[in-house]
Design a protein around this motif. Structure first.
Motif, PDB file in Angstrom:
ATOM      1  N   GLU A 223       7.110   3.104   1.290  1.00 57.09           N
ATOM      2  CA  GLU A 223       5.713   3.301   0.938  1.00 57.09           C
ATOM      3  C   GLU A 223       5.084   1.998   0.438  1.00 57.09           C
ATOM      4  O   GLU A 223       5.765   1.133  -0.121  1.00 57.09           O
ATOM      5  CB  GLU A 223       5.581   4.372  -0.142  1.00 57.09           C
ATOM      6  CG  GLU A 223       6.113   5.725   0.254  1.00 57.09           C
ATOM      7  CD  GLU A 223       5.371   6.306   1.441  1.00 57.09           C
ATOM      8  OE1 GLU A 223       4.136   6.101   1.518  1.00 57.09           O
ATOM      9  OE2 GLU A 223       6.028   6.939   2.283  1.00 57.09           O
TER      10      GLU A 223
ATOM     11  N   ASN B 166      -5.668   3.973  -7.755  1.00 50.99           N
ATOM     12  CA  ASN B 166      -4.956   3.466  -6.581  1.00 50.99           C
ATOM     13  C   ASN B 166      -3.454   3.334  -6.759  1.00 50.99           C
ATOM     14  O   ASN B 166      -2.779   2.708  -5.949  1.00 50.99           O
ATOM     15  CB  ASN B 166      -5.535   2.108  -6.133  1.00 50.99           C
ATOM     16  CG  ASN B 166      -6.974   2.230  -5.674  1.00 50.99           C
ATOM     17  OD1 ASN B 166      -7.865   1.688  -6.313  1.00 50.99           O
ATOM     18  ND2 ASN B 166      -7.212   2.953  -4.583  1.00 50.99           N
TER      19      ASN B 166
ATOM     20  N   CYS C  82       0.070   5.789  -7.518  1.00 48.44           N
ATOM     21  CA  CYS C  82       0.573   7.158  -7.621  1.00 48.44           C
ATOM     22  C   CYS C  82       1.105   7.437  -9.018  1.00 48.44           C
ATOM     23  O   CYS C  82       1.866   6.632  -9.583  1.00 48.44           O
ATOM     24  CB  CYS C  82       1.682   7.395  -6.590  1.00 48.44           C
ATOM     25  SG  CYS C  82       1.094   7.417  -4.873  1.00 48.44           S
TER      26      CYS C  82
ATOM     27  N   CYS D  48      -3.226  10.493  -7.464  1.00 48.31           N
ATOM     28  CA  CYS D  48      -3.575   9.084  -7.244  1.00 48.31           C
ATOM     29  C   CYS D  48      -4.595   8.688  -8.293  1.00 48.31           C
ATOM     30  O   CYS D  48      -5.714   9.199  -8.310  1.00 48.31           O
ATOM     31  CB  CYS D  48      -4.123   8.891  -5.837  1.00 48.31           C
ATOM     32  SG  CYS D  48      -4.511   7.156  -5.427  1.00 48.31           S
TER      33      CYS D  48
ATOM     34  N   GLU E 290       3.466   2.832  -6.425  1.00 48.74           N
ATOM     35  CA  GLU E 290       3.123   3.141  -5.043  1.00 48.74           C
ATOM     36  C   GLU E 290       1.604   3.116  -4.873  1.00 48.74           C
ATOM     37  O   GLU E 290       0.869   3.742  -5.629  1.00 48.74           O
ATOM     38  CB  GLU E 290       3.666   4.513  -4.648  1.00 48.74           C
ATOM     39  CG  GLU E 290       5.176   4.556  -4.491  1.00 48.74           C
ATOM     40  CD  GLU E 290       5.657   5.917  -4.004  1.00 48.74           C
ATOM     41  OE1 GLU E 290       4.804   6.727  -3.588  1.00 48.74           O
ATOM     42  OE2 GLU E 290       6.880   6.152  -4.050  1.00 48.74           O
ATOM     43  N   SER E 291       1.154   2.402  -3.858  1.00 43.22           N
ATOM     44  CA  SER E 291      -0.276   2.287  -3.600  1.00 43.22           C
ATOM     45  C   SER E 291      -0.783   3.559  -2.937  1.00 43.22           C
ATOM     46  O   SER E 291      -0.084   4.189  -2.143  1.00 43.22           O
ATOM     47  CB  SER E 291      -0.544   1.077  -2.701  1.00 43.22           C
ATOM     48  OG  SER E 291      -1.938   0.933  -2.465  1.00 43.22           O
ATOM     49  N   CYS E 292      -2.000   3.954  -3.287  1.00 41.20           N
ATOM     50  CA  CYS E 292      -2.546   5.187  -2.740  1.00 41.20           C
ATOM     51  C   CYS E 292      -4.063   5.113  -2.684  1.00 41.20           C
ATOM     52  O   CYS E 292      -4.701   4.301  -3.368  1.00 41.20           O
ATOM     53  CB  CYS E 292      -2.104   6.395  -3.567  1.00 41.20           C
ATOM     54  SG  CYS E 292      -2.656   6.338  -5.299  1.00 41.20           S
ATOM     55  N   THR E 293      -4.617   5.970  -1.838  1.00 42.43           N
ATOM     56  CA  THR E 293      -6.060   6.156  -1.771  1.00 42.43           C
ATOM     57  C   THR E 293      -6.438   7.545  -2.263  1.00 42.43           C
ATOM     58  O   THR E 293      -7.395   7.728  -3.013  1.00 42.43           O
ATOM     59  CB  THR E 293      -6.565   5.956  -0.334  1.00 42.43           C
ATOM     60  OG1 THR E 293      -6.197   4.652   0.110  1.00 42.43           O
ATOM     61  CG2 THR E 293      -8.082   6.108  -0.266  1.00 42.43           C
ATOM     62  N   THR E 294      -5.642   8.556  -1.843  1.00 41.77           N
ATOM     63  CA  THR E 294      -5.825   9.934  -2.298  1.00 41.77           C
ATOM     64  C   THR E 294      -4.489  10.497  -2.739  1.00 41.77           C
ATOM     65  O   THR E 294      -3.433   9.893  -2.493  1.00 41.77           O
ATOM     66  CB  THR E 294      -6.409  10.809  -1.166  1.00 41.77           C
ATOM     67  OG1 THR E 294      -5.408  10.934  -0.140  1.00 41.77           O
ATOM     68  CG2 THR E 294      -7.676  10.207  -0.597  1.00 41.77           C
TER      69      THR E 294
ATOM     70  N   ASP F 229      -1.426  10.697  -0.424  1.00 38.94           N
ATOM     71  CA  ASP F 229      -0.540   9.551  -0.218  1.00 38.94           C
ATOM     72  C   ASP F 229       0.664   9.593  -1.138  1.00 38.94           C
ATOM     73  O   ASP F 229       1.621   8.836  -0.950  1.00 38.94           O
ATOM     74  CB  ASP F 229      -1.306   8.239  -0.467  1.00 38.94           C
ATOM     75  CG  ASP F 229      -2.474   8.065   0.479  1.00 38.94           C
ATOM     76  OD1 ASP F 229      -2.377   8.564   1.612  1.00 38.94           O
ATOM     77  OD2 ASP F 229      -3.471   7.439   0.082  1.00 38.94           O
ATOM     78  N   CYS F 230       0.641  10.450  -2.157  1.00 43.51           N
ATOM     79  CA  CYS F 230       1.673  10.422  -3.201  1.00 43.51           C
ATOM     80  C   CYS F 230       2.677  11.562  -3.095  1.00 43.51           C
ATOM     81  O   CYS F 230       3.577  11.661  -3.924  1.00 43.51           O
ATOM     82  CB  CYS F 230       1.020  10.467  -4.587  1.00 43.51           C
ATOM     83  SG  CYS F 230      -0.096   9.087  -4.914  1.00 43.51           S
TER      84      CYS F 230
ATOM     85  N   GLU G 291       3.224  -3.876   2.029  1.00 39.84           N
ATOM     86  CA  GLU G 291       3.454  -2.761   2.942  1.00 39.84           C
ATOM     87  C   GLU G 291       4.745  -3.007   3.723  1.00 39.84           C
ATOM     88  O   GLU G 291       4.734  -3.683   4.764  1.00 39.84           O
ATOM     89  CB  GLU G 291       2.275  -2.604   3.899  1.00 39.84           C
ATOM     90  CG  GLU G 291       0.951  -2.312   3.194  1.00 39.84           C
ATOM     91  CD  GLU G 291      -0.204  -2.140   4.157  1.00 39.84           C
ATOM     92  OE1 GLU G 291      -0.083  -1.273   5.054  1.00 39.84           O
ATOM     93  OE2 GLU G 291      -1.184  -2.872   4.025  1.00 39.84           O
TER      94      GLU G 291
END
Length: 718
Positions: A143, A350, A352, A347, A327-331, A334-335, A235
């Protein structure tokens, strides 16, 4: 996604930094990268530092913890020329300070060092000499990983490539950095994303002779006031690094590797603006503890330097207000980690964040040990089988809080003395005893019978009368019946059967027999013909009807027994085979030198308040009682759900007990206990199963599986 955050405990003594990690011995250095034990290098994400208080782990020069777990070593000692700690080359605590004021910050004083792979292209003194390259070990994942830091109060520079920011690395030759770099004297800074991994054989590099790192730069900004937020997203799935900055107007993307072309307004060392893919080794991580059996980790953290300064002065101080990695996330989508057991991940900013793990304990011990299925959620365990195979103790049931409970014991007394003493078989239930034999083989007194309530009853005696019994009473021979007799002498000199008389029609008449039975099992009733009724006290076994006595025996006309220590009625007794954590008996040869410590936990029955009742502790081994001590009513001091008794002065009059603590836990049922006693003379316990009893008021909590073992000087029971 793992939500646990690791921390370490740090102390400073006599000018030297001492380090210890929770769960690891002090000074257990992990190779040349960390003063901590290797197990303390990896942290669980999300991981955040703000330095409002000591963050543990590696210490700064002011004895407060920075929260970082590794310091990257370098190969060239430039500044200082002689490192303060040879085994941790690159770690200089005097150039680090944790400031807990105004929300907290980490201050890094710069040195002349830098991590730079190609000395031939360096424009300053020797490279691979960075001091205080701090970081943490981050678990490997496919991730995206997001790193953030906020710089404040950026120092005025001297155009010596002063810089500070984020870095992500394998070693001093392979790293990615996102830094705010001075461009001139004063507070003019640019932002730079740089990848130093350009071996001529690296796949994707168009020019095998390429001798400069991959680099993308922004234009210059005056950062005299305000803050600068740096954001680096890694990434692994696409071997991509993306950098952004935020100086108050929202995040601005600097660029990324790999990319089709640079963003507008940026500069790059990539030929024609086309930057190749960094080496895949960045995403394989680092074997931080030289143990092939443990996972590799990423290394991520902070650095600051003034690489082009030819002297050690003037040094600069870079102030970091925060550091985040996760962990990077937008919503929230993503987590999701695929398991419902650790809750719903979210999230936030940004990164998790872990959810709240499910609590599958439904408080019902009857449905077994509750577990959690990653896909199904909470699941009941195997239900308890409470049937103990003994019908005599009634129908067994299960209490959700107490577990298996005996039913109402069978009452096998059928009220019929003729069928003997009734008993109970565990498998067959109530059983009759041996029937009474009432036949006495005497024809003269007729056929005997048995009354269910009275027992054996005499039959109707034979009548051998000849109509004038007074002038000679016929007799009866038991074996043959009536026999003619001689004139009657009716006075038999037996006071027990009353005064005899003679009636011609019926002969000698017995008087009214004396009633000598007093219904007391502890007296033997008899009648002495010469004197009448006699009552003599006996010493036979008996039952005084008290469950808290044993070995009941008659004495002085009364039934009594030996008191059972710490006994409660069955309805007030709770049997718990797992309440003892440890009981320790320390035995000394000197009189009164023995000590006792007992601790564990039990589940209380109803409201628990030892401040209003007496509290006792009893311990037995396989041979009998080892110890009994009682604390009188009103001795405990209550503090919420905690109760404490303390006796600081000998002699200890509560059975030797000088400290006792009882605490009701959050389930309002489980009670943790501690008893300490001294000034005792205890026997050496026999090896084998005994019991431990805690009596609180009229309630007894009994661990009947209390096994003792040990020597003549110390014994442990568990």
């Amino acid at each position: 996604m793992n939500s646990t955050i690791h921390r370490t405990v740090v102390s400073i003594c006599a000018g030297f930094a001492l380090f210890s990690a929770w769960g690891a011995p002090a000074n257990a250095q992990c190779g040349s990268r960390s003063p901590l034990a290797c197990a303390a290098v990896p942290v669980s994400i999300p991981y955040q530092l703000n330095w409002a208080a000591s963050e543990g782990a590696i210490a700064a020069g002011n004895a407060l913890g920075t929260g970082f777990t590794v310091v990257e070593p370098h190969t060239i000692n430039l500044d200082p020329l002689v490192p303060s700690n040879v085994s941790l080359n690159g770690y200089e605590p005097s150039m680090l300070a944790v400031d807990t004021s105004a929300g907290g910050s980490l201050k890094i004083t710069t040195s002349r060092g830098i991590m730079y792979r190609d000395p031939a292209n360096a424009s300053a003194p020797p490279t691979n000499s960075l001091v205080n390259g701090l970081g943490v070990g981050v678990p490997l994942s496919s991730e995206p990983l997001r790193m953030e830091t906020v710089l404040s109060s950026l120092p005025a520079a001297n155009n010596q490539a002063e810089q500070g920011g984020l870095w992500f690395w394998l070693n001093e030759d392979n790293l990615v950095k996102l830094a705010a770099i001075s461009t001139n004297v004063g507070t003019s800074y640019r932002f730079q994303l740089q990848v130093e991994d350009y071996a001529p054989t690296a796949v994707g590099f168009p020019n095998p002779a390429m001798t400069a790192p991959l680099e993308i730069n922004t234009g210059s900004f005056n950062l005299a006031a305000g803050t600068a937020k740096l954001i680096l997203v890694v990434e692994p799935a696409t071997s991509k690094f993306t950098a952004s900055y935020d100086i108050g107007s929202g995040p601005v993307v600097i660029g990324s590797f790999p990319q089709a072309s640079n963003a507008a307004g940026t500069t790059s060392t990539c030929p024609s603006g086309i930057c190749p893919t960094p080496g895949a080794e960045f995403f394989a991580g680092v074997n931080h503890d030289a143990n092939g059996g443990t996972p590799n980790v990423h290394l991520a953290g902070l650095f600051a330097t003034q690489r082009q300064n030819t002297t050690i002065t003037p040094r600069k101080v870079y102030t970091f207000d925060s550091f985040r990695v996760g962990e990077s996330c937008t919503t929230g989508a993503d987590c999701t980690d695929g398991t419902v057991c650790n809750g719903v991940e979210t999230c936030v900013a940004n990164i998790c964040q872990p959810g709240t793990p499910l609590n599958c304990d439904d408080g019902n011990v009857c449905d077994g040990t509750d577990t959690c299925s990653p896909t199904l959620g909470c699941q009941d365990g195997t239900p308890l089988n409470c049937d103990d195979g003994n019908v005599c103790d009634g129908t067994d049931t299960c209490s959700p809080t107490l577990g298996c409970q005996d039913g109402t014991p069978l009452n096998c007394d059928d009220g019929n003395v003729c069928d003997g003493t009734d008993t109970c078989s565990p498998t067959l239930g109530c059983q009759d005893g041996t029937p009474l034999n009432c036949v006495d083989s005497n024809l003269c007194n007729g056929a005997e019978t048995c009354s269910p309530t009275l027992g054996c009853q005499a039959g109707t005696p034979l009548t051998c009368v000849d109509s004038n019994l007074c002038n000679g009473a016929e007799t009866c021979v038991p074996a043959t019946g009536c026999q003619a007799g001689t004139p009657l002498t009716c006075n038999d000199s037996n006071a027990c059967n009353g005064v005899e008389t003679c009636v011609p029609a019926t002969g000698c008449q017995a008087g009214t027999p004396l009633t000598c039975t007093d219904s007391n099992p502890c007296t033997t009733n008899s009648c002495i013909p010469a004197s009448g009724c006699s009552v003599v006290n006996n010493t036979i076994p008996c039952d005084d009807g008290n469950a808290c006595t044993s070995s009941d025996v008659c004495g002085g006309g009364t039934c009594s027994g030996t008191g059972v220590p710490l006994c409660c009625t069955p309805v007030n007794t709770v049997q718990l085979d797992t309440m003892v954590k440890k009981t320790v008996l320390k035995l000394k040869a000197d009189a009164g030198g023995d000590k006792l410590i007992a601790k564990g936990a039990f589940v209380s029955a109803g409201v628990f308040n030892p401040a209003d009742v007496a509290v006792s502790l009893g311990i037995t081994d396989s041979a009998g009682s080892l110890y009994e001590g009682s604390i009188v009513t009103g001795s405990f001091v209550a503090n919420g759900t905690k109760f404490q008794f303390k006796d600081s002065t000998a002699p200890y009059e509560q059975g030797g007990v000088y400290i006792s603590r009882l605490k009701v836990l959050g389930d309002n049922a489980t009670v943790k206990y501690l008893f300490k006693a001294r000034g005792l003379d205890l026997p050496t316990p026999d090896t084998g199963v005994g019991s431990l009893v805690i009596k609180v008021g009229d309630k007894c909590y009994v661990d009947g599986n209390h096994v003792c073992s040990g020597t003549a000087s110390i014994a442990k029971c568990q």
